[in-house]
Design an enzyme around this catalytic site. Structure first.
Site, PDB file in Angstrom:
ATOM      1  CG  ASP A  23      26.874 -57.316  61.537  1.00 49.65           C
ATOM      2  OD1 ASP A  23      26.076 -57.944  62.259  1.00 49.65           O
ATOM      3  OD2 ASP A  23      26.602 -56.219  60.997  1.00 49.65           O
ATOM      4  CE  LYS A  80      21.921 -57.053  60.044  1.00 45.61           C
ATOM      5  NZ  LYS A  80      21.458 -56.586  61.361  1.00 45.61           N
ATOM      6  N   GLY A 152      26.490 -49.125  60.194  1.00 46.61           N
ATOM      7  CA  GLY A 152      27.481 -48.872  59.146  1.00 46.61           C
ATOM      8  C   GLY A 152      28.095 -47.495  59.204  1.00 46.61           C
ATOM      9  NE  ARG A 164      22.728 -40.411  77.934  1.00 42.03           N
ATOM     10  CZ  ARG A 164      23.058 -40.394  79.232  1.00 42.03           C
ATOM     11  NH1 ARG A 164      22.129 -40.460  80.161  1.00 42.03           N
ATOM     12  NH2 ARG A 164      24.326 -40.293  79.582  1.00 42.03           N
ATOM     13  N   GLY A 213      26.754 -48.572  65.367  1.00 41.67           N
ATOM     14  CA  GLY A 213      27.795 -47.576  65.563  1.00 41.67           C
ATOM     15  C   GLY A 213      28.827 -47.913  66.616  1.00 41.67           C
ATOM     16  N   GLY A 234      28.650 -54.424  64.355  1.00 42.38           N
ATOM     17  CA  GLY A 234      28.494 -54.702  62.935  1.00 42.38           C
ATOM     18  C   GLY A 234      29.764 -54.437  62.180  1.00 42.38           C
ATOM     19  CB  SER A 235      30.537 -51.770  59.795  1.00 44.87           C
ATOM     20  OG  SER A 235      29.221 -51.883  59.329  1.00 44.87           O
TER      21      SER A 235
END
Lengths: 291, 185
Positions: A23, A80, A152, A164, A213, A234-235
């Site tokens: 990101d 996005k 985030g 999983r 995450g 991402g973050s």
């Protein structure tokens, strides 16, 4: 979208495999990401951690900002749009984006219908928590799937749960008889042909990445060992102490995801990881958007 | 015969599947110690050349692979692999292995909307399916490099000695003929 175009779009996702999609919010960040070894960048105005903090309605980014990033790098650029917001998707197609993420990170525009992605020539990636969701998105025209880990947060628990779950359901299909597969198609609310493909091949018919995450080289290695074919970060990068170093470490961890010794070295002195929020501490579960 | 497949990033598994179909043994190169294994051919797959080029250097594979190619080990590069082998890239200042006398043009067909599929003649093989994904083409070849295929007036496959490159991806179309050509080089 012709069948040939759909194949080409699935093919682009194959080229991204074994890579990290990062990101970025500015051309400068995009260059840092490319330099660090990103195989593609996701252009967005705010990274998910900030979207979460700001609250309010999160929409598609300003096309001018996305174009700035397209001009800054040579690798594929993704962006996005809101779930169900086909007009935003049309705009992204008009500026020749390489991949559209119909994403739960933005506020959904339609609480019932996803975009009919077969009407577009550009490819779509969509999030999924389980096999049924993945196959429903694929039947709507998605040419790539990712987990729907809580964006985030810096907490990988949901991405793990989704990966999983998908792998377990895939393994279950591979052991079923034909009559059981008919019933499985009904249970999953998808075409029998898609279920049959998964049962015969032991995998989704499109590339499957981890997302949500991922904050450390170890997180990336975990997701790869659980069966992800690549990783979105991402973050986790630009909310950390040393983005360039962390990004490069995650890229190498994805290539050598089973080499614990190398990942140990890569994990040294990366500076502060993003602080993160635990799953239980968040009020808004974005993964519940779109089923 | 054992074919090593560079597996830093991209579509390397697709090549391994074609090699398996042809009965050739293969293994993946992901880090320096993998170069210690014995192999007599190398495939550099499609993916992002920026990523693969960076990892080649940072994982300390660059010199070992370059010297093997220079000493005549057969190598086949598809798409990003073509860029990594090129002497130069006309629209990018990056330089990689530079073992082959071609000038590559990166992302020559534009973004993903420019990706396409066609069937065209490949010298010594016949008409084959060709899938181009954000592909390069070859601006020019020099020294003793032979042109093996052109599409729309652009060079999309070439060979120099034991080095073979294609701008397209035979590994995506399940057609084994280009790989057979490579294994017979």
């Amino acid at each position: 979208m012709s069948n040939e175009r759909y194949e080409l779009n699935k093919n682009l996702a194959q080229m991204l495999k074994g890579g990290v999609i990062m990101d970025v919010t500015t051309p400068e960040q995009a260059r840092i990401a490319q330099e660090a070894g990103a195989c593609a960048v996701m252009a967005l105005e705010r990274i998910p951690a900030d979207i979460r903090a700001a609250g309010g309605v999160a929409r598609m980014s300003d096309p001018a900002m996305i174009k700035g990033i397209q001009n800054a790098v040579t690798i594929p650029v993704m962006a996005k749009c809101r779930i169900g917001h086909f007009a935003e998707a049309q705009i992204l197609e008009a500026i020749e984006i390489d991949y559209i993420d119909e994403s739960e990170v933005l506020s959904p525009a339609d609480d019932k219908y996803h975009i009919d992605k077969t009407k577009f020539n550009v490819p779509f990636v969509c999030g999924a928590k389980d096999l049924g969701e993945a196959l429903r998105r694929i039947s709507e025209g998605a040419s790539m799937i990712r987990t729907k880990g809580e964006p985030g947060t810096g907490d990988v628990v949901q991405a793990v749960r989704h990966m999983r779950m998908m792998q377990q359901e895939i393994r279950r299909l591979t052991s079923m008889s034909k009559d059981e597969l008919y019933q499985a198609a009904k249970d999953l609310q998808v075409d029998y042909e898609l279920v049959k493909y998964v049962a015969e091949n032991g995998k989704l018919p499109v590339v499957n990445f981890a997302a949500g995450g991922v904050a450390t080289p170890a997180d990336a290695a975990l997701m790869m060992q659980l069966g992800a074919e690549g990783v979105f970060v991402g973050s986790g990068i630009f909310k950390s102490g040393n983005p360039a170093k962390r990004a490069a470490a995650i890229v190498k961890a994805v290539t050598n995801y089973t080499d614990a010794k190398m990942i140990a070295e890569l994990s040294e002195d990366l500076g502060e990881a993003m602080v993160g929020i635990n799953e239980q501490e968040i009020a808004l579960l974005m993964a519940e958007r779109g089923k | 015969m054992t074919v090593a497949v560079l597996a830093l990033q991209g579509a390397f598994i697709e090549h391994e599947k074609i090699l398996a179909k042809l009965g050739a043994d293969s293994f993946e190169i992901r880090q320096k110690k993998d170069l210690e294994r014995s192999f007599d051919r190398l495939i550099i797959p499609g993916g992002e050349s920026t990523v693969q080029g960076k990892l080649l250097r940072e994982l300390d594979l660059f010199d070992g692979i370059k010297s093997r190619i220079e000493s005549g080990m057969p190598v086949y590069g598809t798409c990003a692999g073509l860029i990594l082998l090129a002497k130069s890239i006309s629209n990018d200042s990056a330089q990689h292995l530079q073992t082959m006398s071609i000038v590559a043009n990166r992302n020559a067909y534009g973004r993903q909307l420019g990706s396409f599929h066609t069937d065209a003649q490949f010298d010594g093989v016949g008409v084959i399916p060709m899938t181009f994904i954000r592909a390069p083409y070859i601006d020019e070849v020099f020294d003793n490099t032979e042109i093996l295929s052109e599409v729309g007036g652009k060079i999309v496959a070439a060979r120099q000695g034991k080095q073979l490159v294609t701008a397209f991806h035979p590994e995506l179309d399940g057609d084994t003929r280009v790989h057979e050509y490579f294994l017979n080089m």
